[in-house]
Enzyme design. Structure first.
Site, short mmCIF file in Angstrom:
data_model
loop_
_atom_site.label_atom_id
_atom_site.label_comp_id
_atom_site.label_asym_id
_atom_site.label_seq_id
_atom_site.Cartn_x
_atom_site.Cartn_y
_atom_site.Cartn_z
N LYS A 1 40.64 106.06 49.39
CA LYS A 1 40.82 107.57 49.10
C LYS A 1 40.53 108.25 50.31
O LYS A 1 39.01 108.17 51.03
CB LYS A 1 40.59 107.71 47.67
CG LYS A 1 40.84 108.76 47.10
CD LYS A 1 41.01 110.16 47.36
CE LYS A 1 39.96 111.15 48.15
NZ LYS A 1 39.63 112.67 47.93
N GLU B 1 26.75 106.66 51.15
CA GLU B 1 26.47 106.73 52.84
C GLU B 1 26.66 108.01 52.37
O GLU B 1 27.41 108.33 52.92
CB GLU B 1 27.90 105.79 53.62
CG GLU B 1 27.23 104.59 54.06
CD GLU B 1 26.28 103.98 54.64
OE1 GLU B 1 25.39 104.84 55.48
OE2 GLU B 1 25.97 102.77 55.24
N CYS C 1 26.74 112.99 59.95
CA CYS C 1 26.06 112.18 59.13
C CYS C 1 24.81 112.32 60.09
O CYS C 1 23.59 112.44 59.56
CB CYS C 1 26.25 111.37 58.28
SG CYS C 1 27.16 109.86 59.15
N GLU D 1 20.98 120.09 55.07
CA GLU D 1 22.63 119.54 56.23
C GLU D 1 22.94 121.15 56.20
O GLU D 1 24.61 121.18 55.72
CB GLU D 1 23.21 118.58 55.51
CG GLU D 1 24.73 117.97 56.88
CD GLU D 1 24.72 117.02 56.15
OE1 GLU D 1 25.04 116.84 54.67
OE2 GLU D 1 24.78 115.45 56.48
#
Ligand code: NAD
Length: 486
Positions: free
Chosen positions: A177, A252, A286, A386
């Site tokens: 996806k 992740e 990330c 973040e």
């Protein structure tokens, strides 16, 4: 400028198909203008893709192939990407905003996953377990069957290749996806599967909305294993769905990773790491270096040098930034840029100071100035959240215990960096930093070969390296009772 096809379809069961939920407009983040349309899958499309993957798996075409032959096909998928590198890189730059030279690195990185895992296909071996004279016992690794992979927008090709390559190498069929914001270049992954003549259903590539196609895929009872790369919030939802179906998943997720810098570090090398660590892909990584925790004696020098570096960066359309240098592209979307801008503004009202940056560029497109913040409190919002943008918070420390406490003082634990010329200090810090990967004296040291994954809210399971192969297989033990007992 390349001409971009106006409409991109999904790839299910070896065929290019429209989406049950119609079409989505994909924009160029460098201009904010529409670039092309992408077919959007609905739950019925997801069901067709899972059924195709199941049929492919049940047919045995992948599982009965000699591993070296499967490995060759996987490797050739990477070769195919490299043969089309310029076209794919231009498309990726137009849909994702990154400089052209960064897109080339991403295509090469994706190809490298296919090379590495293609080579690994024939290396996964079981073991024999001694049970005494009456038995012969051994283990074999078997693929799960249907592997679902849900991909984020920051590295759409590399993140997908990171999962497709080991999944195929171990004999699984995949349903991928792709992200809504930049799904177009992922069509090349399906084209690669076609080019190497993988059986229909081995690789299905579908774009769809997260809450619709993504949710349908993660809760589909026909899926045997899930790999998710993305935010903590979505990861937690996906893990819940996986738990309902009792299937394993790898998560992740995000990070708030820190570099610890001591006065004996080579500061030129550290500045090079700042350039890569927080400005590569406009900080939308990330494992970005979003915090620099620096000894108080070098704090001012580091702030000044980081600000000079940030000011030297030429920010603008990625398609005009062809070669490596002090340049940066757009952020992915208006929403992401506004979120980063908001975090910077609130950091300033919380007492931090933007030495440089923190503002959008006064031009069309989703550009944010490279930003260096000082006076950041370790427990403030900007130090805990973040940003996923080109924003570095510099935080001073007085002793090692304080440095490590600040470094470990977030819910995340993806990567950590240590900058010092004292190997004992480096090893002691590496041991005590709560993260899945430690870089000593070079941010992003490592490669496809090195295992990657998080501690804490950064997720669980490992991608990359030999470790990742084990995500895609389960162990079967065969015990044979010998009648002779000899
Ligand atoms: P996101 O979680 O919003 O979306 C990721 C993917 O999940 C997309 O394909 C999206 O469509 C899908 N999705 C959204 N809602 C869903 C739902 N309810 N069910 C199923 N699927 C759903 O993340 P993002 O904004 O695309 O990516 C940024 C995040 O990804 C950051 O937090 C970043 O740190 C993380 N990331 C982690 C790694 C890693 O390897 N650890 C790599 C890249 C990005």
């Amino acid at each position: 400028m390349i001409s971009v096809e106006p409409y991109w379809r999904n790839f299910i069961d070896g065929r290019w198909v429209d989406g049950g939920s119609g079409r989505l407009s994909v924009e160029d983040p460098a201009t904010g203008e529409p670039l092309a349309e992408q077919a959007i899958a609905d739950a019925a499309d997801v069901d067709r893709a899972v059924s195709a993957a199941r049929a492919c798996h049940d047919s045995g075409t992948l599982t009965q192939m000699r591993p070296c032959d499967r490995g060759r096909k996987v490797r050739r998928m990477g070769d195919f990407l490299l043969e089309n590198l310029e076209e794919i890189a231009s498309l990726l730059t137009l849909e994702a905003g990154k400089p052209l030279w960064e897109s080339r690195i991403e295509v090469e990185g994706a190809a490298r996953y296919f090379e590495y895992y293609g080579n690994q296909a024939e290396t996964l071996e079981g073991r024999s377990i001694p049970l005494g004279a009456g038995y012969l016992d051994f283990t074999v690794y078997e693929p799960f069957g249907v592997c679902a992979q849900i991909i984020p927008w920051n590295y759409p090709l590399e993140m997908a290749a990171r999962s497709i390559a080991p999944a195929l190498a171990t004999g699984n069929a995949c349903v991928v996806k792709t992200p809504e914001l930049d799904p177009l270049s992922s069509a090349w992954l399906a084209r690669a599967a076609e080019a190497v003549e993988l059986p229909a259903g081995a690789v299905n590539v579908i774009c769809g909305l997260g809450g619709e196609a993504g949710a349908a895929l993660s809760r589909h009872p026909g899926v045997d294993q899930i790999v998710f790369t993305g935010s903590v919030e979505t990861g937690s939802r996906i893990a819940t769905e996986a738990a309902r179906n009792v299937v394993p998943c790898v998560l992740e997720l995000g990070g708030k990773s820190a570099a610890l810098v001591w006065p004996d570090a080579d500061l030129d090398r550290f500045m090079d790491s700042v350039r890569w660590g927080i400005l590569f892909n406009s900080g939308q990584v990330c494992s970005a270096m979003s915090r620099a925790i620096v000894h108080h004696s070098i704090h001012d020098e580091i702030v000044e040098r980081a600000a000079d570096l940030a000011r030297s960066i030429s920010v603008g359309p990625g398609i005009e930034r062809d070669t490596f240098g002090p340049n940066m592209g757009a952020m992915i979307s208006r929403g992401q840029r506004e979120r980063a801008e908001g975090l910077c503004a609130r950091a300033e009202s919380d007492g931090a100071r933007a030495v440089t940056g923190g503002r959008p560029l006064n031009r069309p497109g989703w550009f944010l100035e490279p930003t260096i913040l000082e006076g950041v409190a370790p427990d403030s919002e900007i130090a805990q959240t973040e940003v996923f943008g080109p924003v570095l918070s510099v935080i001073p420390f007085r002793d090692d215990a304080e440095a490590l406490a600040i470094s470990n003082g977030t819910p995340y634990g993806l990567v950590g960096g240590v900058f010092t010329s004292d190997v004992e200090r480096a090893m002691s810090a590496a041991k005590r930093i709560r993260a899945g990967q430690i870089f000593v004296n070079e941010w992003y040291a490592g490669g496809v070969e090195t295992p990657f994954g998080g501690y804490g809210k950064s997720g669980y399971g490992r991608e990359k390296g030999r470790e990742a192969l084990l995500n895609y297989v389960q162990t079967k033990n065969v015990a044979i009772a010998l009648s002779s007992g000899a």
